[in-house]
Design an enzyme around this catalytic site. Structure first.
Site, PDB file in Angstrom:
ATOM      1  N   ARG A 199       0.798  -1.222   0.000  1.00 21.56           N
ATOM      2  CA  ARG A 199       0.000   0.000   0.000  1.00 21.56           C
ATOM      3  C   ARG A 199       0.833   1.276   0.000  1.00 21.56           C
ATOM      4  NH1 ARG A 199      -4.235   0.307   4.760  1.00 21.56           N
ATOM      5  NH2 ARG A 199      -4.234  -1.916   4.242  1.00 21.56           N
ATOM      6  N   HIS A 221      -7.718  -4.258  -7.721  1.00 21.72           N
ATOM      7  CA  HIS A 221      -7.497  -3.551  -6.456  1.00 21.72           C
ATOM      8  C   HIS A 221      -8.803  -3.431  -5.666  1.00 21.72           C
ATOM      9  CE1 HIS A 221      -4.720  -1.081  -4.069  1.00 21.72           C
ATOM     10  NE2 HIS A 221      -5.736  -0.263  -3.818  1.00 21.72           N
ATOM     11  N   TYR A 262     -17.867  12.897 -13.017  1.00 19.49           N
ATOM     12  CA  TYR A 262     -17.774  14.121 -13.820  1.00 19.49           C
ATOM     13  C   TYR A 262     -16.444  14.254 -14.553  1.00 19.49           C
ATOM     14  CZ  TYR A 262     -21.774  15.563 -10.997  1.00 19.49           C
ATOM     15  OH  TYR A 262     -22.997  15.632 -10.385  1.00 19.49           O
TER      16      TYR A 262
END
Length: 829
Positions: free
Chosen positions: A40, A86, A130
């Site tokens: 990570r 993931h 968006y």
């Protein structure tokens, strides 16, 4: 409870093992920590990517969202990445995607974003539904040749798909874009760099494998932040490259426009929140922490940052600039070059970072060459079969035509001509048109090309230098395609912004009282007056207090403060509290550690020192002593001993002499003696000194002044330095505000410890002498009374008279007020 029957599995309780809680907690924590470190938070030293970044780019590659394709909805990319590689939540994936698209975060963005992906003002990206994205061209370099078995693959989280453990990385991304992350018990913070410089460093390492970090620093000059700004000094860069850890001072780019009265900020330190920084500057302006700013505007646009700071009329632009740098526009970037090497976190220096990348590229190019060699050899094998078939074309056609089926034809070809299975399969599938003479010529050319490629690949695989040559050539091609100018300048370190830089250099008047109050006021607050004026209020005094000393100094001056007790303290003028004329001041114990009844009697500016000079001191009892200035280099905050005094004696004045001058010692009763300073030999700080002048004994005080003296006999009031050819005057001022100027030449040289000559008449009108100073006609004189009145006048206003005269009124005093102190400064300054 019955026992288990034969053949039955043991009960659940029998399968439980006894484990120490400490051991289980330790192992579980280690497993968790390594999961965070490897999976990570930390980048791989080879491709410079964290797992989530690598998976986003690979998912885009698999979906064909390249730099030449149209933009795809970010939500689509996030969904594909989460579903396939993931499974840790869409928000973390989108945050990583957005950061890879931010031009102010990455030096070379890996994602070409369309829409709102955040700003330097700390605005978050728009929702993923968006925004749109696709790979940036440089990201495709990260994935180049991934389909040619250049890297290892592993199963994804649900074993449905395969994902790369590392990307081929044709660009050294770890240094180009840097990385930051917090793992368990460790963190990384690698700054971005310039592509051209890093590639030049790798090329130098290829050509000079034994080079040092210092050698590489000739090519990799330092970090290159996407937001520009400046790195102050090279020590932090050197430390970071040598050890993997260092601290960089990053300073905003700002221009001081003194004509317009403004400061314009055009670049900010890396990862600085512009809106928050402007707000904090405004808060400091409103609170008075930063002075001299009248307005603050953000005029930034798509073209870049522009923050305009308007200055007040008369504000010192350099001081405001230094205040902004100290508090807001300069920050420290801590470098920690921590990355994963073979799955283990390691702190790497510059050479190790480049070496890890180079070793990775060697493995990638080797595996790619092996893959391409296998392909070329397979193709050459097919071409050899086709060429052989063309040499026996009639027989081959006849054999195929007479065969019962394809399998029979292939078997016949293998048996008759010795073709391999692959060759026979290809020949059977050949079209009739491929038997033309033109097709035969093309086959010959292709076979020659493939053969040459096989030889080249075998050479690369058989020679380390050839392999490195390929890597170098490809890196230079990348440099030619993506190199750009450095954005972050590296400037020499002229020292950190000190408190002194924040204080304008200004001439000040410093006032001390017998009650231990001190303050400073701008000299410009006091306009020069004609002789005989009353002056203006210079300080408000506490009942029973009176002014003891006044002197002039610049705010940046180092001052030695000598006290009546023979101690000396060192301070900067700006350390004294600045207050208005009507203020009382602040207790001197906050600045000087004075004992009870101890007061400052002499001030010496260290700007006047040369190494071979002396501090010459006189005491009220008539002793004189010279001490080399070098003995006052290291002065403790609690002060040091300057002179030893007899009981009841006091240090009254100090002058800087050069060993080749005369000194004039004056007394309160108007006597003065001039002698060669060398008649008082140089002594250490703790010495008492020798006699300077014979003082009149008995009660010599004027009856009108008896309440102003608590001792009998005459007393030394001060000394001055004089040269043989000195054309200056001796200024003598008395308690009642009278004074005169007398040429220094009027005081003939005598031997030390004589009675001296009459300097000025001390009678009821004049009172006793309070100060001796040397002046030129261009000098200004500052006089302060014990009651707090201060007057500034021109030295030329004081009449020039001979010795043994009464002088003229210099300052008009109220009843029961007396002159306390006098100082002289260069009027031209």
């Amino acid at each position: 409870m019955s026992a288990d029957l034969p053949g039955e599995e043991p009960a659940a309780a029998d399968r439980v093992s006894a484990v120490r809680v400490e051991d289980e907690m330790e192992q579980s924590y280690i497993d968790y920590a390594m999961s965070v470190i490897v999976g990570r938070a930390l980048p791989d030293a080879r491709d410079g990517l964290k797992p989530v970044q690598r998976r986003i780019l690979y998912a885009m590659h698999e979906e064909g969202i390249t730099s030449n394709a149209g933009h795809r909805k970010a939500s689509n990319i996030v969904g594909d990445t989460m579903g396939s590689y993931h499974p840790h939540g869409d928000q973390s994936i989108y945050d990583a995607l957005a950061r890879m698209a931010q031009e102010f975060s990455l030096r070379y963005p890996l994602v070409d974003g369309q829409g709102n992906f955040g700003s330097v003002d700390g605005d978050p990206p728009a929702a993923m539904r968006y925004t749109e994205a696709r790979m940036a061209p440089v990201a495709e370099e990260m994935l180049r040749d991934i389909e040619r078995d250049t890297v290892d693959f592993e199963s994804n989280y649900d074993d449905r798909l395969r994902e790369p453990t590392v990307l081929p990385a044709a660009v050294p991304n770890l240094l180009l874009n840097g990385s930051s992350g917090i793992a368990v018990g460790m963190s990384t913070n690698i700054p971005p760099h310039n592509l051209g410089e890093v590639i030049d460093g790798v090329v130098h390492l290829i050509e000079n494998p034994d080079c040092t970090v210092s050698d590489l620093m000739q090519f990799v000059r330092g970090p290159d932040f996407p937001t520009g700004a400046k790195i102050v000094g090279r020590q932090g860069i050197y430390d970071a490259y040598q050890t993997g850890r260092g601290k960089l001072r990053v300073r905003a780019e700002l221009e001081v426009d003194e004509e317009e009265g403004r400061i314009v900020v055009t670049e900010l330190p890396y990862q600085e929140n512009k809106a928050r920084r402007i707000e904090r500057i405004a808060n400091d302006v409103n609170s008075g922490r930063i002075e001299g700013i009248s307005d603050l505007r953000d005029e930034s646009d798509r073209e870049g940052i522009r923050v305009v700071i308007e200055l007040k009329r008369g504000a010192n632009a350099d001081v405001v600039r230094n205040q902004l740098l100290e508090h807001h526009l300069e920050r420290t970037f801590s470098v920690i070059s921590l990355a994963l090497v073979d799955g283990q976190p390691r702190v790497l220096n510059l050479k190790q970072l480049l070496s890890e990348y180079l070793n990775h590229r060697k493995e990638v190019v080797r595996r790619r060459s092996e893959y391409l060699l296998t392909e070329a050899e397979d193709r050459a094998h097919i071409l050899e079969g086709r060429l052989k078939a063309l040499d026996h074309v009639e027989e081959v056609v006849e054999l195929v035509r007479n065969a019962e089926d394809r399998d029979g034809a292939k078997a016949a070809l293998r048996e008759r001509f010795g073709f391999s299975t692959a060759q026979a399969e290809h020949i059977v599938r050949m079209q009739l048109g491929s038997l033309t003479s033109m097709e035969a010529a093309e086959l010959e050319e292709e076979y020659e090309r493939v053969t040459a490629e096989i030889e080249r690949l075998e050479t690369i695989l058989g020679s380390e230098s050839e392999l490195l040559g390929v890597i170098e050539e490809e890196l230079l091609e990348v440099k030619a395609k993506y190199d750009d100018d450095r954005r972050t300048a590296i400037i020499e370190d002229t020292g950190t912004v000190t408190h002194e830089d924040l204080i304008p250099e200004e001439e000040m008047v410093v006032v001390l009282t017998e009650g231990d109050y001190v303050k400073r006021m701008p000299l410009s607050s006091f306009d020069p007056q004609h002789r005989g004026g009353k002056g203006i209020i210079g300080t408000r005094l506490k009942d029973g207090d009176r002014v003891s000393t006044v002197f002039q100094a610049s705010t940046h001056d180092y001052l030695l403060c000598f006290t009546s007790a023979g101690q000396v303290y060192q301070l900067r003028t700006y350390e004294l509290p600045e207050m208005g004329r009507t203020a009382r001041g602040r207790s001197a114990v906050n600045v000087l550690s004075l004992d009870r009844d101890e007061r400052v009697t002499a001030i010496v500016n260290t700007e006047d020192f040369d190494e071979d000079e002396f501090l010459t001191m006189v005491t009220r009892g008539g002793y004189i002593k010279r001490t080399p200035v070098g003995e006052f280099d290291n002065i403790l905050s609690t002060g040091i001993r300057a002179v030893s005094l007899e009981e009841g004696d006091e240090l009254v004045d100090v002058a800087v002499t050069d060993g080749e001058s005369d000194v004039i010692v004056g007394t309160e009763c108007g006597m003065a003696i001039r002698f060669d300073e060398t008649e008082a030999r140089a002594m250490g700080r703790t010495a008492r000194g020798v006699n300077a002048i014979k003082l009149t004994e008995g009660n010599v005080g004027n009856e009108n002044l008896s309440d102003r003296r608590d001792w009998e006999g005459d007393a030394v009031v001060g000394l001055v330095r004089a040269k043989a050819d000195d054309d200056r005057d001796l200024l003598t001022v008395t308690w009642h505000g009278y004074g005169k100027r007398t040429p220094l030449s009027a005081y003939r040289r005598q031997s030390r410890y004589g009675k001296g000559l009459i300097d000025i008449k001390t009678n009821a009108r004049n009172g006793h002498v309070v100060a001796l100073k040397t002046v030129s006609e261009d000098d200004d004189v500052v006089i302060m009374s014990e009651g707090g009145q201060i007057m500034r006048t021109y030295a030329s206003e004081v009449s020039e008279q001979g010795r043994n005269t009464m002088g003229v009124r210099v300052m008009r005093l109220d009843t029961l007020d007396w002159v306390a102190s006098v100082d002289v400064f260069d009027g031209e300054e």
